[in-house]
Design a protein around this motif. Structure first.
Motif, PDB file in Angstrom:
ATOM      1  N   ILE A  12       0.851  -1.203   0.000  1.00  0.00           N
ATOM      2  CA  ILE A  12       0.000   0.000   0.000  1.00  0.00           C
ATOM      3  C   ILE A  12       0.879   1.243   0.000  1.00  0.00           C
ATOM      4  O   ILE A  12       0.664   2.176  -0.782  1.00  0.00           O
ATOM      5  CB  ILE A  12      -0.958   0.011   1.205  1.00  0.00           C
ATOM      6  CG1 ILE A  12      -1.963  -1.142   1.099  1.00  0.00           C
ATOM      7  CG2 ILE A  12      -1.690   1.355   1.313  1.00  0.00           C
ATOM      8  CD1 ILE A  12      -2.776  -1.374   2.368  1.00  0.00           C
ATOM      9  N   TYR A  13       1.874   1.265   0.865  1.00  0.00           N
ATOM     10  CA  TYR A  13       2.770   2.419   0.944  1.00  0.00           C
ATOM     11  C   TYR A  13       3.507   2.638  -0.373  1.00  0.00           C
ATOM     12  O   TYR A  13       3.654   3.773  -0.833  1.00  0.00           O
ATOM     13  CB  TYR A  13       3.775   2.245   2.076  1.00  0.00           C
ATOM     14  CG  TYR A  13       3.187   2.282   3.464  1.00  0.00           C
ATOM     15  CD1 TYR A  13       1.923   2.810   3.723  1.00  0.00           C
ATOM     16  CD2 TYR A  13       3.904   1.791   4.548  1.00  0.00           C
ATOM     17  CE1 TYR A  13       1.398   2.847   4.992  1.00  0.00           C
ATOM     18  CE2 TYR A  13       3.390   1.828   5.828  1.00  0.00           C
ATOM     19  CZ  TYR A  13       2.140   2.347   6.048  1.00  0.00           C
ATOM     20  OH  TYR A  13       1.625   2.391   7.316  1.00  0.00           O
ATOM     21  N   GLN A  14       3.974   1.557  -0.995  1.00  0.00           N
ATOM     22  CA  GLN A  14       4.704   1.675  -2.258  1.00  0.00           C
ATOM     23  C   GLN A  14       3.804   2.148  -3.389  1.00  0.00           C
ATOM     24  O   GLN A  14       4.262   2.865  -4.279  1.00  0.00           O
ATOM     25  CB  GLN A  14       5.336   0.330  -2.624  1.00  0.00           C
ATOM     26  CG  GLN A  14       6.487  -0.046  -1.735  1.00  0.00           C
ATOM     27  CD  GLN A  14       6.997  -1.448  -2.004  1.00  0.00           C
ATOM     28  OE1 GLN A  14       6.298  -2.294  -2.557  1.00  0.00           O
ATOM     29  NE2 GLN A  14       8.232  -1.713  -1.592  1.00  0.00           N
TER      30      GLN A  14
ATOM     31  N   LYS B 165      -7.285   4.979   4.449  1.00  0.00           N
ATOM     32  CA  LYS B 165      -8.448   4.100   4.334  1.00  0.00           C
ATOM     33  C   LYS B 165      -8.007   2.666   4.055  1.00  0.00           C
ATOM     34  O   LYS B 165      -8.491   1.729   4.702  1.00  0.00           O
ATOM     35  CB  LYS B 165      -9.363   4.588   3.209  1.00  0.00           C
ATOM     36  CG  LYS B 165     -10.607   3.751   3.033  1.00  0.00           C
ATOM     37  CD  LYS B 165     -11.477   4.288   1.906  1.00  0.00           C
ATOM     38  CE  LYS B 165     -12.716   3.425   1.783  1.00  0.00           C
ATOM     39  NZ  LYS B 165     -12.922   2.886   0.472  1.00  0.00           N
ATOM     40  N   GLU B 166      -7.085   2.481   3.112  1.00  0.00           N
ATOM     41  CA  GLU B 166      -6.625   1.136   2.776  1.00  0.00           C
ATOM     42  C   GLU B 166      -5.879   0.481   3.939  1.00  0.00           C
ATOM     43  O   GLU B 166      -6.042  -0.716   4.198  1.00  0.00           O
ATOM     44  CB  GLU B 166      -5.764   1.154   1.516  1.00  0.00           C
ATOM     45  CG  GLU B 166      -6.575   1.412   0.263  1.00  0.00           C
ATOM     46  CD  GLU B 166      -5.781   1.225  -1.024  1.00  0.00           C
ATOM     47  OE1 GLU B 166      -4.786   0.466  -1.022  1.00  0.00           O
ATOM     48  OE2 GLU B 166      -6.179   1.824  -2.043  1.00  0.00           O
ATOM     49  N   VAL B 167      -5.079   1.256   4.647  1.00  0.00           N
ATOM     50  CA  VAL B 167      -4.353   0.715   5.797  1.00  0.00           C
ATOM     51  C   VAL B 167      -5.336   0.347   6.915  1.00  0.00           C
ATOM     52  O   VAL B 167      -5.208  -0.722   7.527  1.00  0.00           O
ATOM     53  CB  VAL B 167      -3.271   1.701   6.291  1.00  0.00           C
ATOM     54  CG1 VAL B 167      -2.701   1.276   7.633  1.00  0.00           C
ATOM     55  CG2 VAL B 167      -2.157   1.817   5.259  1.00  0.00           C
TER      56      VAL B 167
ATOM     57  N   ALA C 178      -8.175  -3.876  10.035  1.00  0.00           N
ATOM     58  CA  ALA C 178      -9.443  -4.424  10.526  1.00  0.00           C
ATOM     59  C   ALA C 178      -9.658  -5.882  10.105  1.00  0.00           C
ATOM     60  O   ALA C 178     -10.451  -6.590  10.733  1.00  0.00           O
ATOM     61  CB  ALA C 178     -10.600  -3.568  10.030  1.00  0.00           C
ATOM     62  N   GLU C 179      -8.967  -6.316   9.052  1.00  0.00           N
ATOM     63  CA  GLU C 179      -9.109  -7.707   8.618  1.00  0.00           C
ATOM     64  C   GLU C 179      -8.715  -8.638   9.750  1.00  0.00           C
ATOM     65  O   GLU C 179      -7.845  -8.329  10.558  1.00  0.00           O
ATOM     66  CB  GLU C 179      -8.218  -7.984   7.403  1.00  0.00           C
ATOM     67  CG  GLU C 179      -8.657  -7.298   6.143  1.00  0.00           C
ATOM     68  CD  GLU C 179      -7.691  -7.530   4.984  1.00  0.00           C
ATOM     69  OE1 GLU C 179      -6.739  -8.346   5.123  1.00  0.00           O
ATOM     70  OE2 GLU C 179      -7.872  -6.879   3.951  1.00  0.00           O
ATOM     71  N   GLU C 180      -9.374  -9.793   9.794  1.00  0.00           N
ATOM     72  CA  GLU C 180      -9.067 -10.768  10.834  1.00  0.00           C
ATOM     73  C   GLU C 180      -8.314 -11.950  10.259  1.00  0.00           C
ATOM     74  O   GLU C 180      -8.483 -12.309   9.101  1.00  0.00           O
ATOM     75  CB  GLU C 180     -10.347 -11.237  11.520  1.00  0.00           C
ATOM     76  CG  GLU C 180     -10.981 -10.164  12.370  1.00  0.00           C
ATOM     77  CD  GLU C 180     -12.069 -10.700  13.269  1.00  0.00           C
ATOM     78  OE1 GLU C 180     -12.496 -11.863  13.107  1.00  0.00           O
ATOM     79  OE2 GLU C 180     -12.496  -9.944  14.152  1.00  0.00           O
TER      80      GLU C 180
END
Length: 120
Positions: free
Chosen positions: A51-53, A75-77, A82-84
């Motif tokens: 995501i950062y890249q 938002k993406e981070v 939040a994913e489990e």
């Protein structure tokens, strides 16, 4: 046991910081959790780096983002955090976590407490 990805790094570090504090039996229990946790944490960090890249430029060891991309990155981070993930429920981890000498950064103590409660 399900655990939000935001808990992965503090959980891993807290368990890792029990070196030298545990009996052989406790160390075996810890290692049973650390093995799958290490792999999941590594994948999580790779996903976050992607995501950062995608949106940022690496300068002096830190990613810098254009103002117009900041909300998208956040938002993406947050969605990633939040994913489990599924981790094995290993008896004795709660007690081992409570022994750690890990010194949490600001906000991490609450995350570690949430992990401990998930083992109750």
């Amino acid at each position: 046991m399900n655990l939000a990805k935001k808990h992965l790094i503090p959980f891993f570090l807290a368990l890792k910081e029990t070196d030298g504090q545990l009996t052989l039996k406790e160390a075996r229990i810890r290692d049973q959790m650390l093995k799958p946790l290490l792999e999941i944490t590594k994948t999580f960090e790779e996903d976050r780096t992607k995501i950062y890249q995608k949106y940022g430029e690496l300068k002096d060891g830190q990613y810098h983002f254009k103002d117009e991309d900041t909300d998208t990155v956040n938002k993406e981070v947050q969605e990633l955090y939040a994913e489990e993930v599924e981790l094995p429920h290993i008896k004795g981890i709660k007690e081992i976590l409570e022994k750690t000498e890990y010194k949490p950064k600001f906000g991490e103590a609450e995350l570690i407490d949430e992990v401990i409660k998930s083992f109750e």
